[in-house]
Design an enzyme around this catalytic site. Sequence first.
Site, PDB file in Angstrom:
ATOM      1  CE  LYS A  43      -3.268  -2.400   3.032  1.00 31.50           C
ATOM      2  NZ  LYS A  43      -3.661  -2.543   4.437  1.00 31.50           N
ATOM      3  CG  ASP A 103      15.196  -1.663   4.472  1.00 31.72           C
ATOM      4  OD1 ASP A 103      15.915  -0.724   4.815  1.00 31.72           O
ATOM      5  OD2 ASP A 103      14.920  -2.603   5.234  1.00 31.72           O
ATOM      6  CE  LYS A 131      14.874   2.704   5.535  1.00 27.61           C
ATOM      7  NZ  LYS A 131      14.523   1.915   6.706  1.00 27.61           N
ATOM      8  NE  ARG A 165      -0.568   1.851   4.908  1.00 32.49           N
ATOM      9  CZ  ARG A 165       0.450   1.036   4.626  1.00 32.49           C
ATOM     10  NH1 ARG A 165       1.495   1.495   3.978  1.00 32.49           N
ATOM     11  NH2 ARG A 165       0.434  -0.223   5.003  1.00 32.49           N
TER      12      ARG A 165
HETATM   13  P1  5GP Z   1      13.038  -4.641   1.427  1.00 34.53           P
HETATM   14  O1  5GP Z   1      12.520  -5.940   0.899  1.00 34.53           O
HETATM   15  O2  5GP Z   1      13.721  -3.796   0.378  1.00 34.53           O
HETATM   16  O3  5GP Z   1      13.919  -4.847   2.628  1.00 34.53           O
HETATM   17  O4  5GP Z   1      11.818  -3.848   2.010  1.00 34.53           O
HETATM   18  C1  5GP Z   1      10.871  -3.281   1.209  1.00 34.53           C
HETATM   19  C2  5GP Z   1       9.611  -3.005   1.980  1.00 34.53           C
HETATM   20  O5  5GP Z   1       9.832  -2.955   3.409  1.00 34.53           O
HETATM   21  C3  5GP Z   1       9.055  -1.645   1.590  1.00 34.53           C
HETATM   22  O6  5GP Z   1       8.230  -1.722   0.463  1.00 34.53           O
HETATM   23  C4  5GP Z   1       8.316  -1.257   2.865  1.00 34.53           C
HETATM   24  O7  5GP Z   1       7.027  -1.847   2.867  1.00 34.53           O
HETATM   25  C5  5GP Z   1       9.119  -1.890   3.984  1.00 34.53           C
HETATM   26  N1  5GP Z   1      10.078  -0.903   4.535  1.00 34.53           N
HETATM   27  C6  5GP Z   1      11.420  -0.895   4.407  1.00 34.53           C
HETATM   28  N2  5GP Z   1      11.973   0.142   5.060  1.00 34.53           N
HETATM   29  C7  5GP Z   1      10.941   0.826   5.604  1.00 34.53           C
HETATM   30  C8  5GP Z   1      10.850   2.025   6.394  1.00 34.53           C
HETATM   31  O8  5GP Z   1      11.831   2.713   6.727  1.00 34.53           O
HETATM   32  N3  5GP Z   1       9.588   2.398   6.772  1.00 34.53           N
HETATM   33  C9  5GP Z   1       8.478   1.705   6.415  1.00 34.53           C
HETATM   34  N4  5GP Z   1       7.306   2.165   6.846  1.00 34.53           N
HETATM   35  N5  5GP Z   1       8.524   0.582   5.677  1.00 34.53           N
HETATM   36  C10 5GP Z   1       9.731   0.153   5.273  1.00 34.53           C
END
Ligand code: 5GP
Length: 182
Positions: A43, A103, A131, A165
Amino acid sequence: MRDPNIGEILIQADELQARIADLGVEISRDYEGREILIVCVLKGAVLFVADLMRQLTVPCEVDFMAVSSYGSATRSSGVVRILKDLDGSIEGKNVLIVEDIIDSGLTLQYLMRNLRSRGPASIEVCSLLTKPSRREVEVPIRYTGFELPDRYAVGYGLDLAQRYRNLPYVAALTDAAIAAAS
Ligand code: 5GP
């Protein structure tokens, strides 16, 4: 009074809008003469995609996908489940995945593999936030809004347990809020 879980504001509302306008110009220029199929990842990317689409001057359609990544509230595990698939086919289309934040990169890696197997003409990624210091796998992000430090962010689509959000800016959580959520 501001919510006690919300710490420092990382990106103000007007900075978000200015950067999104620039992204709209860049994407419209790159896709001149082609049509874009935007794949919005639910979302978190909803607010971003709504603002970004209004800045595009090339024809575009939008479809939605929801994925959930197993893990704790603030860390993803890389094991991804599709909660809602796209309504239509992407075969032969120019797909632009629109994400809220990258992330570890694990969710996007899964998503790209999955979508590539459906035969799109092209596939690119536009993420509002990234990040880089947290990356575990290399993922090609063609368009990036802002780089963030290693802080858990909320607002402008990003949540903590489905809240925040609706904030018009991106903010860090306080340490106490992160500890309570982990
Ligand atoms: P990844 O698979 O790249 O580690 O994470 C991606 C997902 O993790 C993003 O689409 C998001 O839903 C969640 N996410 C990662 N970092 C953050 C953050 O700093 N804040 C929030 N609210 N969600 C995050």
